[in-house]
Design an enzyme around this catalytic site. Sequence first.
Site, PDB file in Angstrom:
ATOM      1  N   GLN A  91       0.814  -1.213   0.000  1.00 29.02           N
ATOM      2  CA  GLN A  91       0.000   0.000   0.000  1.00 29.02           C
ATOM      3  C   GLN A  91       0.850   1.266   0.000  1.00 29.02           C
ATOM      4  O   GLN A  91       0.326   2.362   0.073  1.00 29.02           O
ATOM      5  CB  GLN A  91      -0.917  -0.002   1.230  1.00 29.02           C
ATOM      6  CG  GLN A  91      -1.929  -1.135   1.224  1.00 29.02           C
ATOM      7  CD  GLN A  91      -2.707  -1.235   2.511  1.00 29.02           C
ATOM      8  OE1 GLN A  91      -2.487  -0.485   3.463  1.00 29.02           O
ATOM      9  NE2 GLN A  91      -3.640  -2.179   2.581  1.00 29.02           N
ATOM     10  N   HIS A 156      -0.697   0.010   5.651  1.00 28.75           N
ATOM     11  CA  HIS A 156      -1.187   0.929   6.687  1.00 28.75           C
ATOM     12  C   HIS A 156      -0.215   2.079   6.957  1.00 28.75           C
ATOM     13  O   HIS A 156       0.308   2.237   8.051  1.00 28.75           O
ATOM     14  CB  HIS A 156      -1.477   0.174   7.989  1.00 28.75           C
ATOM     15  CG  HIS A 156      -2.627  -0.780   7.888  1.00 28.75           C
ATOM     16  ND1 HIS A 156      -3.239  -1.314   8.998  1.00 28.75           N
ATOM     17  CD2 HIS A 156      -3.289  -1.292   6.815  1.00 28.75           C
ATOM     18  CE1 HIS A 156      -4.216  -2.114   8.609  1.00 28.75           C
ATOM     19  NE2 HIS A 156      -4.260  -2.115   7.272  1.00 28.75           N
ATOM     20  N   GLU A 250     -14.706   3.968  10.314  1.00 30.53           N
ATOM     21  CA  GLU A 250     -15.173   5.033  11.202  1.00 30.53           C
ATOM     22  C   GLU A 250     -15.004   6.413  10.584  1.00 30.53           C
ATOM     23  O   GLU A 250     -14.097   6.656   9.797  1.00 30.53           O
ATOM     24  CB  GLU A 250     -14.371   5.018  12.513  1.00 30.53           C
ATOM     25  CG  GLU A 250     -14.528   3.765  13.340  1.00 30.53           C
ATOM     26  CD  GLU A 250     -13.664   3.773  14.588  1.00 30.53           C
ATOM     27  OE1 GLU A 250     -13.822   2.842  15.405  1.00 30.53           O
ATOM     28  OE2 GLU A 250     -12.838   4.693  14.750  1.00 30.53           O
ATOM     29  N   TYR A 260      -8.729   6.836  20.367  1.00 26.30           N
ATOM     30  CA  TYR A 260      -9.822   6.357  19.514  1.00 26.30           C
ATOM     31  C   TYR A 260      -9.909   4.831  19.474  1.00 26.30           C
ATOM     32  O   TYR A 260     -10.657   4.278  18.675  1.00 26.30           O
ATOM     33  CB  TYR A 260      -9.715   7.004  18.131  1.00 26.30           C
ATOM     34  CG  TYR A 260     -10.085   8.466  18.244  1.00 26.30           C
ATOM     35  CD1 TYR A 260     -11.392   8.893  18.037  1.00 26.30           C
ATOM     36  CD2 TYR A 260      -9.157   9.397  18.684  1.00 26.30           C
ATOM     37  CE1 TYR A 260     -11.753  10.223  18.219  1.00 26.30           C
ATOM     38  CE2 TYR A 260      -9.510  10.727  18.876  1.00 26.30           C
ATOM     39  CZ  TYR A 260     -10.809  11.131  18.638  1.00 26.30           C
ATOM     40  OH  TYR A 260     -11.172  12.437  18.851  1.00 26.30           O
ATOM     41  N   TYR A 271      -9.666  -9.925  10.071  1.00 28.34           N
ATOM     42  CA  TYR A 271      -9.939 -10.531   8.766  1.00 28.34           C
ATOM     43  C   TYR A 271     -10.205 -12.023   8.864  1.00 28.34           C
ATOM     44  O   TYR A 271     -10.902 -12.589   8.022  1.00 28.34           O
ATOM     45  CB  TYR A 271      -8.783 -10.256   7.801  1.00 28.34           C
ATOM     46  CG  TYR A 271      -8.713  -8.814   7.363  1.00 28.34           C
ATOM     47  CD1 TYR A 271      -9.785  -8.200   6.723  1.00 28.34           C
ATOM     48  CD2 TYR A 271      -7.566  -8.064   7.580  1.00 28.34           C
ATOM     49  CE1 TYR A 271      -9.735  -6.879   6.324  1.00 28.34           C
ATOM     50  CE2 TYR A 271      -7.498  -6.738   7.183  1.00 28.34           C
ATOM     51  CZ  TYR A 271      -8.576  -6.151   6.551  1.00 28.34           C
ATOM     52  OH  TYR A 271      -8.516  -4.840   6.157  1.00 28.34           O
TER      53      TYR A 271
END
Length: 379
Positions: A91, A156, A250, A260, A271
């Site tokens: 990513q 991430h 979210e 959070y 997953y």
Amino acid sequence: MAGARSLALLLGWGLAACAAPVASQEVVRSERAAFRVRDFATGLDRPWGAAFLPDGRLLVTERPGRLRIVGRDGAVSPPLPGVPEVVAAGQGGLLDVALAPDFAATREVYLCHSAPAGGGALTRLSRATLSADATRLEGTRALLDAAPAQSSGRNHFGCRIAFGRDGKLFLSTGDRYNDKERAQRLGDLAGKVLRLERDGRPAEGNPFLGRTGARPEIFSYGHRNPQGLAVNPATGSLIEIEFGARGGDEVNLLRAGANYGWPLVSYGTDYDGSAIGTGKASAPGIEEPLRHWTPAVSPSGGNFLTGDAFPGWKGNLFLAALRPPGLVRLTMEGDRILGEERLLWGRTRFRQVLGGPDGLLYVLTDEDRGRVLRLEPAE
């Protein structure tokens, strides 16, 4: 069962990648607007972030490590020299781009990208100057690394940039996936939203300044993979959009020093179907999201629409969704979410959405032959 889930995931991604785009002549009717979708720019490779220049041209990042300018006519420039080195794997890559609030005077451009470090990779904030003729970046240098680097994993990175009303820079960082607990460690910059001066130093007034064992750059923590940051034009509040696991996406209203919850609590599961953290959705001392989704909508970037081209959408928050692919429109009253509408659902994967200086809505598609789409009012 694991094999079946993997096959379903692969099939889902394949169907999303092959989804038919909207025909430009088709009128799409939503609750508060009727619109057409145009291909504004084509031929981009995984466009990820974008920012409008004062003259109406558009800076666009491509995840493999290129930065281009899209003209007002949709023409795409050659790659601009001067882009920082990236780790274009998983990513990672060249991700977000933002202009300094005083860009007209300074021509400062901020980039968030995955960068090589310590035998692995980390999220890095870099700054450069766009040349006067807008053909290259000059004086590119790193401002901040979301340390420590991680030797394994290419997922991430977070990597959204937003400027607050006070001119301070906010930067999101992901938990880097392999060690979820990084998001809870205050001595670690992963899984956080940071608040910085424009030179990368901790911003004045940050909640953890002077606290032993805590990084002073941190504004909020307990984030999984924050892929969207947007300042609410009505209130000045910072809104964060977080990509969850199997559910648990979210939208959060960020408060200084707040936790959070990731990975202690989540509205989703992992997953493999196992519980995350305590297995609970909430806990004392953990901020509740403004909205969450299970099943997932896999949100990426998002922005408020402030122009007048769509009066019924003005002030709404739009989220780019990856799987299922589409746009999520959230009706806002102050910092409260009053309603939700899903647009262009199942068409193609969207990575970022932003309002243009013409008041129209622009959307980046997450494709090898990526596009910038423009939503225009239908008569």
